[in-house]
Scaffold this active site. Sequence first.
Site, short mmCIF file in Angstrom:
data_model
loop_
_atom_site.label_atom_id
_atom_site.label_comp_id
_atom_site.label_asym_id
_atom_site.label_seq_id
_atom_site.Cartn_x
_atom_site.Cartn_y
_atom_site.Cartn_z
N HIS A 17 26.80 46.16 38.27
CA HIS A 17 26.39 45.67 39.53
C HIS A 17 25.11 46.46 39.99
CE1 HIS A 17 31.01 44.46 40.31
NE2 HIS A 17 30.08 43.39 39.90
N LYS A 41 42.16 37.13 47.83
CA LYS A 41 42.43 38.15 46.75
C LYS A 41 43.02 39.44 47.36
CE LYS A 41 38.20 36.92 44.08
NZ LYS A 41 36.91 37.48 43.73
N ARG A 93 26.03 37.45 31.83
CA ARG A 93 26.30 38.21 30.77
C ARG A 93 26.58 37.46 29.42
NH1 ARG A 93 31.22 40.83 33.49
NH2 ARG A 93 31.17 38.74 34.16
N SER A 131 34.13 44.32 37.02
CA SER A 131 35.37 44.99 37.81
C SER A 131 36.83 44.77 37.35
CB SER A 131 35.30 44.40 39.29
OG SER A 131 33.91 44.72 40.06
#
Length: 386
Positions: A17, A41, A93, A131
């Site tokens: 990040h 969440k 990614r 994360s």
Amino acid sequence: MKKIGFSGTLDPITNGHMWVIGEARSLADEVVVFLSQNPVKQPQFPAEERKQIIEQSARERGWENVQVVIVKSDYTARVAKKHGADYLIRGIRTTADFDYENLIQQTNVDVLQGAKTIFVMPPRDLGSVSSSFVKALEGPVGWNWTMKKFVPGPAYRAWILSWLRKEWDGLWEHAGAAVPAGLIDHWFEHLTSVQAYGGAERHYHNLDHLVHGLCEIRAWAANTQASQHDMDTVKKAFWFHDALYERDEAALFSNEEASAQLWLGSSLDAGATAAAVAELIRATDHFQAPAIDHQLKDVMLSVDLAILGQNDEVYLAYTHAIRQEYAHVEEPRFREQRQLALIQLRAKAEAGELFGDPYFAEQYNDKAIDNLTREIDALDAGRQGS
């Protein structure tokens, strides 16, 4: 470009990040991190704490043009436009990332009339860092050393403090009302503060050391079917054994004895239990250890020495930390004294006496010999070259 946004839950923020934020800084005068507060969440840290972690991480790198905005019950792309950011930046990614982010981009622009998205691709060493990846590391022996490589300093510190808090509270759960909550809070704050393991000059006997040792104790208990009482006794001793770490040779007590006295004065335990923990703390003092007879003494000493048998990367970090902790000692004397101590430790390991507990001996003795030999040789080469 005047302003660009970066969004996410960032629980925790990772070096991946941070790389994306760095790329955003190269494209715009100002970067706004839009921190999502998603009620669905269950994050490790509340939004306000995550905001502080991100701000601290940016300041640590000297990034003054990064601000953090918490997004509540709204679409990030729409909030970004309200804050003057016409573009969001996202790291890609994998092709799966692109497919997902492209769909979000279309929704942001076509449906929400929000900010557009710029995609950037991280370098290979950050390509798998997320994360969820970092969260999955928690638990086994050495997890903290691994996590440390993938998150900025403030995020790492917040995470291990959170983990330590759960470990600490777990020691007193079975005590019920016997230990006042205020006393539990007070001693956790003290032990993790600059007065103890959180001190800036604690390069080795610090929070990392505390996390590693507690994980070693947990692994020992799981693999030997040790009782809860025995595990808790060793944990309590480990929490306090290096609580006081002074270099005053004129001090009345050794560091270990001073730490034992601190424990006895804490009122966290009383009677025979408190005395047993104090004896284990004293067992880490090589002057007092020979006279101590405690059934958990070998375990306590083995936990304290387990760092000697870690993988090359962790052991190298340990040797650097030790040198920093003894920065007040001139190099020639440090090399001489350190080498003598390591030679004694290696002799004990070669005789099968370094780790008194069989579990630790099996896990670490051979690797400890390799590590100690390598460091002894390096110190010897340094002495000859100086």
